[in-house]
Design an enzyme around this catalytic site. Structure first.
Site, short mmCIF file in Angstrom:
data_model
loop_
_atom_site.label_atom_id
_atom_site.label_comp_id
_atom_site.label_asym_id
_atom_site.label_seq_id
_atom_site.Cartn_x
_atom_site.Cartn_y
_atom_site.Cartn_z
N HIS A 281 -17.49 -7.58 -15.13
CA HIS A 281 -17.41 -6.35 -14.32
C HIS A 281 -18.71 -6.18 -13.51
O HIS A 281 -19.45 -5.21 -13.70
CB HIS A 281 -17.15 -5.11 -15.18
CG HIS A 281 -16.68 -3.92 -14.37
ND1 HIS A 281 -15.90 -2.93 -14.87
CD2 HIS A 281 -16.90 -3.57 -13.07
CE1 HIS A 281 -15.66 -2.02 -13.95
NE2 HIS A 281 -16.27 -2.40 -12.82
N ARG B 64 -9.30 -2.57 -11.82
CA ARG B 64 -9.40 -2.10 -13.19
C ARG B 64 -8.45 -2.94 -14.05
O ARG B 64 -7.33 -3.25 -13.61
CB ARG B 64 -8.96 -0.63 -13.30
CG ARG B 64 -9.98 0.36 -12.77
CD ARG B 64 -11.22 0.47 -13.67
NE ARG B 64 -12.14 1.48 -13.21
CZ ARG B 64 -13.18 1.27 -12.41
NH1 ARG B 64 -13.44 0.05 -11.94
NH2 ARG B 64 -13.98 2.25 -12.05
N GLU C 37 -12.81 -3.93 -21.89
CA GLU C 37 -14.15 -4.46 -21.63
C GLU C 37 -15.23 -3.56 -22.24
O GLU C 37 -14.99 -2.34 -22.32
CB GLU C 37 -14.36 -4.60 -20.11
CG GLU C 37 -14.16 -3.31 -19.35
CD GLU C 37 -14.30 -3.48 -17.85
OE1 GLU C 37 -13.49 -4.23 -17.25
OE2 GLU C 37 -15.20 -2.85 -17.28
N ILE D 42 -10.34 -7.24 -9.14
CA ILE D 42 -11.67 -6.63 -9.09
C ILE D 42 -11.55 -5.11 -9.22
O ILE D 42 -12.52 -4.39 -8.96
CB ILE D 42 -12.43 -6.98 -7.77
CG1 ILE D 42 -11.54 -6.80 -6.55
CG2 ILE D 42 -12.98 -8.38 -7.81
CD1 ILE D 42 -11.26 -5.44 -6.10
N SER E 9 0.87 -1.17 0.00
CA SER E 9 0.00 0.00 0.00
C SER E 9 0.90 1.22 0.00
O SER E 9 2.12 1.09 0.23
CB SER E 9 -0.85 -0.04 1.27
OG SER E 9 -2.08 0.59 1.06
N ARG E 10 0.30 2.41 -0.22
CA ARG E 10 1.12 3.63 -0.23
C ARG E 10 1.86 3.78 1.10
O ARG E 10 2.99 4.24 1.14
CB ARG E 10 0.23 4.85 -0.48
CG ARG E 10 0.08 5.15 -1.96
CD ARG E 10 -0.57 6.49 -2.14
NE ARG E 10 -1.96 6.42 -1.72
CZ ARG E 10 -3.00 6.52 -2.55
NH1 ARG E 10 -2.80 6.73 -3.82
NH2 ARG E 10 -4.23 6.42 -2.12
C1 8YV Z 1 -19.12 0.67 -11.92
C2 8YV Z 1 -17.07 0.40 -10.71
O1 8YV Z 1 -19.27 1.95 -11.49
O2 8YV Z 1 -17.49 1.66 -8.76
C3 8YV Z 1 -16.70 1.40 -9.66
O3 8YV Z 1 -15.59 1.93 -9.73
O4 8YV Z 1 -16.26 0.02 -11.47
C4 8YV Z 1 -18.46 -0.11 -10.83
O5 8YV Z 1 -19.15 -0.11 -9.65
C5 8YV Z 1 -20.41 0.12 -12.35
O6 8YV Z 1 -20.12 -1.00 -13.12
C6 8YV Z 1 -21.23 1.07 -13.19
O7 8YV Z 1 -20.52 1.50 -14.31
#
Ligand code: 8YV
Length: 314
Positions: free
Chosen positions: A280, A233, A262, A231, A175-176
């Site tokens: 996602h 990006r 995606e 989970i 972590s930072r």
């Molecule tokens: C998306 C998400 O917002 O909160 C985030 O950062 O990646 C998700 O919750 C959701 O898929 C709607 O775009």
């Protein structure tokens, strides 16, 4: 008094659209590109924008809305929005933190167990009749008791770690800064974290600071028995390096809810039997999506009422 104009980019559920329509003159827009087709007077009237989705929203798009003062993002991750460009134009940005922590952490742990125990494949085994023909499902891997690493011990990372601790795991994190978490081991860099653990969970924020930070070197440090769970990006991972590592067995597997391009993901993923793939859907429960919409609207309402924003980003 005329109701304020609100532009809403993205696909919203009726339970979000109706309350927005009740308060504002709402202009729904399907995508960032479609913003360019809005009439000029609507663009000029819009002081607030409800933003949903992951398409980049930068200075060029902000300039289509000359009086914009707020971008209220639906989601905790706001990497699609160029916050520096918003700052430069005096535009406030808000997000929807915390309300989704449980769901995202639940899915991370569920994916980790499902990948180890091959739950989707085992379900297919039953449905296809293979089990009823008398064939036992091949033995798989134990999840409890492994050494796990969390990359990013923020709000969601912390929830993942708390859950994993209940699975008798040894918890490590990068972590930072070092956190006050007795019993959990801090690592100053990602390679040393990956080397120390069996399985690695990615929970850092997306954006330019973390782009590609899970490199081939990190994956090699995780090693041939390691599993990567993401989970966060897709941008955080060097996806070419991940695909190579999965295809060549340089790591044992992956459980992925997010991808670089995606929803049109690299077709190489579809040919892998050591990768569990999800669309996602980390925050994708009715309960949480309602709470995210409510928080987005609460920020918009605070903005128009000149009250402090609930969850400001900048
Ligand atoms: C998306 C998400 O917002 O909160 C985030 O950062 O990646 C998700 O919750 C959701 O898929 C709607 O775009």
């Amino acid at each position: 008094m005329a109701r304020p104009t609100l532009i809403a980019i993205g696909n919203y559920n009726d339970w979000d659209v109706e309350p927005m329509q009740a308060e504002y003159t709402l202009h729904p827009v399907a995508s960032v590109e479609a913003l360019a087709h809005l009439p000029e007077d609507v663009c000029a009237d819009a002081r607030a924008l409800a933003f949903k989705g992951h398409a980049p929203f930068g200075g060029k798009q902000m300039d289509l809305l000359p009086n914009l003062g707020l971008i209220a993002n639906y989601g905790v991750g706001f990497d699609a929005i160029d916050v520096a460009a918003a700052d430069a134009r005096g535009i406030k940005v808000t997000n929807t933190p915390d309300v989704l922590n449980d769901d995202v952490a639940d899915l991370a742990v569920a994916m980790w167990i499902a990948q180890a125990r091959r739950i989707p494949e085992a379900s297919d085994w039953v449905r296809s009749g293979t089990w009823s023909e008398g064939r036992d499902f091949p033995l798989n891997r134990k999840a409890s008791g492994r050494r796990v690493g969390i990359l990013g011990l923020g709000r969601i990372g912390r929830e993942i770690a708390d859950r994993l601790a209940a699975f008798k795991t040894e918890v490590h994190y990068a972590s930072r800064s070092e956190k006050d978490t007795p019993g959990w081991t801090y690592h100053p860099d990602y390679v040393s974290l990956a080397r120390a653990v069996d399985d690695l969970f990615i929970a850092v924020v997306g954006g330019p600071d973390t782009a590609g930070c899970v490199t081939a070197e990190v994956l090699d440090a995780l090693g041939p028995d390691g599993v990567l769970v993401n989970i966060s990006r897709g941008s955080v991972v060097d996806e070419g390096a991940l695909l190579d590592a999965l295809e060549r067995g340089r790591i044992r597997g992956a459980a992925l809810d997010v991808f670089q391009d995606e929803p049109k993901i690299d077709p190489r993923f579809l040919r892998l039997d050591n990768a569990l793939l999800q669309p996602h859907q980390g925050s994708g429960t009715g309960e949480t999506r309602r709470a995210m919409g409510q928080l987005q609207r609460d920020n918009v309402a605070a903005f128009f009422a000149d009250r402090p924003l609930l969850t400001p980003v900048n």
